[in-house]
Each structure stands twice: as structure tokens, then as C-alpha cells.
Design a protein around this motif. Structure first.
Motif, PDB file in Angstrom:
ATOM      1  N   PHE A 154      -2.071 -15.174  -4.572  1.00 31.35           N
ATOM      2  CA  PHE A 154      -1.188 -14.460  -5.574  1.00 31.35           C
ATOM      3  C   PHE A 154      -0.120 -15.352  -5.778  1.00 31.35           C
ATOM      4  O   PHE A 154       0.310 -16.038  -4.772  1.00 31.35           O
ATOM      5  CB  PHE A 154      -0.852 -12.930  -5.152  1.00 31.35           C
ATOM      6  N   GLU A 158       2.913 -12.379  -9.771  1.00 31.79           N
ATOM      7  CA  GLU A 158       1.818 -11.194  -9.217  1.00 31.79           C
ATOM      8  C   GLU A 158       2.406 -10.406  -8.116  1.00 31.79           C
ATOM      9  O   GLU A 158       1.656  -9.614  -7.593  1.00 31.79           O
ATOM     10  CB  GLU A 158       0.282 -11.932  -9.011  1.00 31.79           C
ATOM     11  N   GLY A 160       4.677  -8.180  -7.708  1.00 28.60           N
ATOM     12  CA  GLY A 160       4.792  -6.760  -8.077  1.00 28.60           C
ATOM     13  C   GLY A 160       3.517  -6.161  -8.145  1.00 28.60           C
ATOM     14  O   GLY A 160       3.250  -4.867  -7.536  1.00 28.60           O
ATOM     15  N   SER A 161       2.212  -6.873  -8.657  1.00 27.51           N
ATOM     16  CA  SER A 161       0.839  -6.035  -8.579  1.00 27.51           C
ATOM     17  C   SER A 161       0.576  -6.168  -7.246  1.00 27.51           C
ATOM     18  O   SER A 161      -0.243  -4.970  -6.838  1.00 27.51           O
ATOM     19  CB  SER A 161       0.061  -7.081  -9.494  1.00 27.51           C
ATOM     20  N   VAL A 162       0.599  -6.993  -6.564  1.00 31.91           N
ATOM     21  CA  VAL A 162       0.213  -6.977  -5.054  1.00 31.91           C
ATOM     22  C   VAL A 162       0.985  -6.059  -4.172  1.00 31.91           C
ATOM     23  O   VAL A 162       0.251  -5.272  -3.439  1.00 31.91           O
ATOM     24  CB  VAL A 162       0.316  -8.418  -4.256  1.00 31.91           C
ATOM     25  N   GLY A 164       1.938  -3.438  -5.324  1.00 31.62           N
ATOM     26  CA  GLY A 164       1.256  -1.851  -5.748  1.00 31.62           C
ATOM     27  C   GLY A 164       0.154  -1.605  -5.013  1.00 31.62           C
ATOM     28  O   GLY A 164      -0.299  -0.633  -4.651  1.00 31.62           O
ATOM     29  N   ARG A 165      -0.632  -2.591  -4.821  1.00 33.99           N
ATOM     30  CA  ARG A 165      -1.926  -2.721  -4.250  1.00 33.99           C
ATOM     31  C   ARG A 165      -1.741  -2.231  -2.917  1.00 33.99           C
ATOM     32  O   ARG A 165      -2.513  -1.517  -2.131  1.00 33.99           O
ATOM     33  CB  ARG A 165      -2.687  -3.628  -4.519  1.00 33.99           C
ATOM     34  N   THR A 168      -0.695   1.409  -2.451  1.00 38.01           N
ATOM     35  CA  THR A 168      -2.084   2.036  -2.774  1.00 38.01           C
ATOM     36  C   THR A 168      -2.848   2.447  -1.591  1.00 38.01           C
ATOM     37  O   THR A 168      -3.527   3.325  -1.291  1.00 38.01           O
ATOM     38  CB  THR A 168      -3.129   1.596  -3.777  1.00 38.01           C
ATOM     39  N   LYS A 207       8.124  -3.346  -8.593  1.00 36.99           N
ATOM     40  CA  LYS A 207       8.469  -4.018  -9.988  1.00 36.99           C
ATOM     41  C   LYS A 207       9.048  -5.367  -9.779  1.00 36.99           C
ATOM     42  O   LYS A 207       9.371  -5.858  -8.681  1.00 36.99           O
ATOM     43  CB  LYS A 207       9.414  -3.209 -11.007  1.00 36.99           C
TER      44      LYS A 207
END
Length: 207
Positions: A154, A158, A160-162, A164-165, A168, A207
């Protein structure tokens, strides 16, 4: 890194060992003074994971690694095997984390010729060794990659996306988790960091 070796002495009975919600950050310079042909393992989090009941979860390492200390003591015959997260792993389990590693290798070094990995350098891939939901940071100019199946690269865009994962996974596997992932301005160069759940409302997005 944080731990030199997480392993079991065959003559000592050792139960499960868990390292969770931890991070390591720093500059690691190492000199291999062992007999030539002997590998020295260096990892951003753990040098060697060799315990079948060892479990690393929800952890990350941000570091710079150098395979020599200075020009005077440098010997091209001494190889340092480096992993951004773990140096070598032939047993145990690693879940949900990332490594951001800048390798500073001597021009005459063999380390850069197949002895460095963005996540785990020597991953056995046996049934006793499991590595899942792992990520590694990359930016332009870095020549890092990983041989770990499922290890995902990443970039800063990316992060913020990582994050989030990573969250999760925590929410799915730990209903009463004490920590969560978020991005904090001025910390870890804008990469995901672990914070105490009580300091960040559960509905705060990464974010």
C-alpha cells in the motif's frame, strides 16, 4: 526490533505466547560477526518466530534497517537476512498488521540480493506457520517486495483504506478490543497507528 526470538527450547515446556497490540519503531544497524556463511536474522518486530503456539496479532513496525555498522567493520561475507516485520518464521501465527521499512544496504552487500523482504524474509510456508491479513508500505524509490502469499502493498494514499481493513479484522475477531487503528496527524508519517479505544469513539472513521 521488539523481540529477538520468540521460540521454544525443546528441553523446556512452554505454553502459548501472544504478542498483541504492539509496535516497534526505530533505526536498526547490525553487524554480523558470526562465522562466514552463518545468517543473522533481523526483523522490525521479531528477529525469529519459532514457537508453534506463538501468535502475533494487531502489530506493526516502522523502521530503517542497515546491514552494516560502519565501513571499518563491514565484511561482505557476513550476510544479514532482514524482514520488515519478522526475520525468519518457521512456526507460529501472524495476523493483522503491517511493516514500513526502508532498507539501507551496503553497496557490496549480499543482503539486497535475495536476503531482504518487506514482511517476512524466511517464511517456511509450512502448516505450522500462518501469516494472514498483512500489509507493507511502499513509496517511490523503494525497491521492496514480499514473497508472503496475501501480503499486500500500500501507498500513502491508501493508508486510510488499509487502516479501515485492519479495524475490520479487530471488530470481527475481538468484540471487546482495547485498541483500534486510526491515522494521527504527525505520527508514524501518516501511516495507521494503534490507539486506546477509550480515546477514540467507536464510530470515528479512519481517514
Amino acid at each position: 526490533g521488539l523481540v529477538g526470538m520468540l521460540g521454544a527450547d525443546p528441553d523446556i515446556e512452554v505454553g502459548p505466547v501472544v504478542l498483541r497490540n504492539s509496535f516497534s519503531s526505530g533505526i536498526l544497524h547490525v553487524q554480523n560477526d558470526s562465522p562466514q556463511g552463518t545468517l543473522l536474522f533481523l526483523g522490525g518486530m521479531i528477529g525469529a518466530l519459532r514457537h508453534a503456539e506463538g501468535r502475533i496479532e494487531n502489530c506493526y513496525a516502522v523502521s530503517s534497517m542497515r546491514d552494516y555498522v560502519d565501513e571499518v567493520s563491514y565484511d561482505p561475507g557476513h550476510i544479514v537476512a532482514m524482514g520488515g516485520l519478522i526475520g525468519t518464521m518457521d512456526a507460529g501465527k501472524v495476523y493483522n498488521g503491517y511493516a514500513a521499512t526502508q532498507f539501507d544496504l551496503h553497496a557490496g552487500s549480499l543482503t539486497g540480493r535475495g536476503f531482504s523482504d518487506a514482511l517476512i524474509w524466511n517464511f517456511s510456508g509450512s502448516s505450522a506457520a500462518v501469516a494472514e491479513d498483512l500489509y507493507y508500505y511502499w513509496k517511490e524509490g523503494w525497491t521492496i517486495s514480499t514473497e508472503i502469499p496475501g501480503g499486500e502493498r500500500f501507498t500513502s494514499a491508501e493508508a486510510g483504506s488499509v487502516g479501515g481493513r485492519l479495524n475490520t479484522y479487530v471488530e470481527t475477531n475481538s468484540a471487546d478490543a482495547l485498541m483500534r487503528w486510526t491515522l494521527i496527524e504527525g505520527r508514524q508519517n501518516g501511516l495507521p497507528a494503534l490507539v486506546n479505544n477509550s480515546n477514540v469513539p467507536a464510530d470515528t472513521p479512519v481517514k
